[in-house]
Design a protein around this motif. Structure first.
Motif, PDB file in Angstrom:
ATOM      1  N   GLN A  48      -4.843  -9.828 -28.009  1.00  0.00           N
ATOM      2  CA  GLN A  48      -5.397 -10.573 -29.132  1.00  0.00           C
ATOM      3  C   GLN A  48      -6.035  -9.676 -30.193  1.00  0.00           C
ATOM      4  O   GLN A  48      -5.997  -9.990 -31.376  1.00  0.00           O
ATOM      5  N   CYS A  62       3.089 -11.327 -29.023  1.00  0.00           N
ATOM      6  CA  CYS A  62       2.410 -12.612 -28.835  1.00  0.00           C
ATOM      7  C   CYS A  62       3.284 -13.832 -29.114  1.00  0.00           C
ATOM      8  O   CYS A  62       2.822 -14.963 -28.979  1.00  0.00           O
ATOM      9  N   THR A  85       2.004 -17.358 -18.717  1.00  0.00           N
ATOM     10  CA  THR A  85       0.905 -17.489 -19.672  1.00  0.00           C
ATOM     11  C   THR A  85       1.385 -18.163 -20.943  1.00  0.00           C
ATOM     12  O   THR A  85       0.589 -18.690 -21.699  1.00  0.00           O
ATOM     13  N   GLY A  86       2.685 -18.123 -21.189  1.00  0.00           N
ATOM     14  CA  GLY A  86       3.220 -18.680 -22.421  1.00  0.00           C
ATOM     15  C   GLY A  86       2.811 -17.838 -23.608  1.00  0.00           C
ATOM     16  O   GLY A  86       2.536 -16.642 -23.486  1.00  0.00           O
ATOM     17  N   TYR A  87       2.707 -18.477 -24.773  1.00  0.00           N
ATOM     18  CA  TYR A  87       2.401 -17.770 -26.012  1.00  0.00           C
ATOM     19  C   TYR A  87       1.322 -18.520 -26.795  1.00  0.00           C
ATOM     20  O   TYR A  87       1.535 -18.914 -27.934  1.00  0.00           O
ATOM     21  N   PRO A  88       0.137 -18.716 -26.208  1.00  0.00           N
ATOM     22  CA  PRO A  88      -0.890 -19.505 -26.885  1.00  0.00           C
ATOM     23  C   PRO A  88      -1.466 -18.839 -28.135  1.00  0.00           C
ATOM     24  O   PRO A  88      -2.084 -19.515 -28.950  1.00  0.00           O
ATOM     25  N   TRP A  89      -1.276 -17.536 -28.294  1.00  0.00           N
ATOM     26  CA  TRP A  89      -1.842 -16.830 -29.451  1.00  0.00           C
ATOM     27  C   TRP A  89      -0.777 -16.443 -30.462  1.00  0.00           C
ATOM     28  O   TRP A  89      -0.992 -15.582 -31.313  1.00  0.00           O
TER      29      TRP A  89
END
Length: 130
Positions: A48, A62, A85-89
Motif C-alpha cells: 500500500q 495491486c 487476498t484479492g485486490y482490495p487496494w
C-alpha cells in the motif's frame, strides 16, 4: 548511494530512520538496500505504501489486470499462495490509460478527425474520436 546516512544530506528512504551510527533502521514498507532505496515494486505482492502514481501503483502489483506473479509471490494471494487476498487496494489501472510498450507502426486518420494507431502485432493502441 553512500552507505552512511545523515538526516540532513543523505537520509534513509521510504520512512526509514537514520541511526546515530550512520546506518538506517530496519527498512520499513519492505524496501531494501543500505539506504532502504530499493522499493519492493513489481514483485507480485501489493504494498500500500508504494500504491501511488509515483511508484506506478506498486509496479502494477495491486490490480489483477496489471500484476505479474513472481517466484516469491502469487498475485492476489498471501501465505505461500494459499490465502486469497484479492485486490482490495486496486487503484489507478482501471480508469487510466496504460502504456503497452508497443511501438506505433501505423497511424490512420480520416478527414473527419477520427484516428487509430496500430502496433506491429496489429493491436489497437489508441483511437481518437473528436
Amino acid at each position: 548511494f553512500c552507505a552512511e546516512c545523515n538526516n540532513t544530506t543523505n537520509p534513509c528512504l521510504y520512512e526509514a530512520v537514520c541511526l546515530l551510527d550512520g546506518t538506517c533502521s530496519d527498512c520499513p514498507n519492505k524496501s531494501s538496500g543500505t539506504m532502504c532505496q530499493i522499493p519492493p515494486t513489481s514483485n507480485g505482492q501489493c504494498n500500500q505504501y508504494f500504491n501511488n502514481f509515483n511508484f506506478d501503483y506498486d509496479g502494477g502489483d495491486c490490480c489483477e489486470n496489471t500484476c505479474n506473479s513472481t517466484r516469491e509471490n502469487i498475485c492476489g494471494k498471501t501465505g505461500g499462495g494459499y490465502i486469497d487476498t484479492g485486490y482490495p487496494w486496486c487503484k489507478g489501472a482501471a480508469d487510466q490509460w496504460q502504456l503497452s510498450g508497443d511501438p506505433v507502426y501505423s497511424l490512420s486518420a480520416s478527414s473527419s478527425g477520427h484516428a487509430i494507431a496500430l502496433s506491429g502485432r496489429g493491436t489497437i493502441l489508441a483511437v481518437a474520436d473528436p
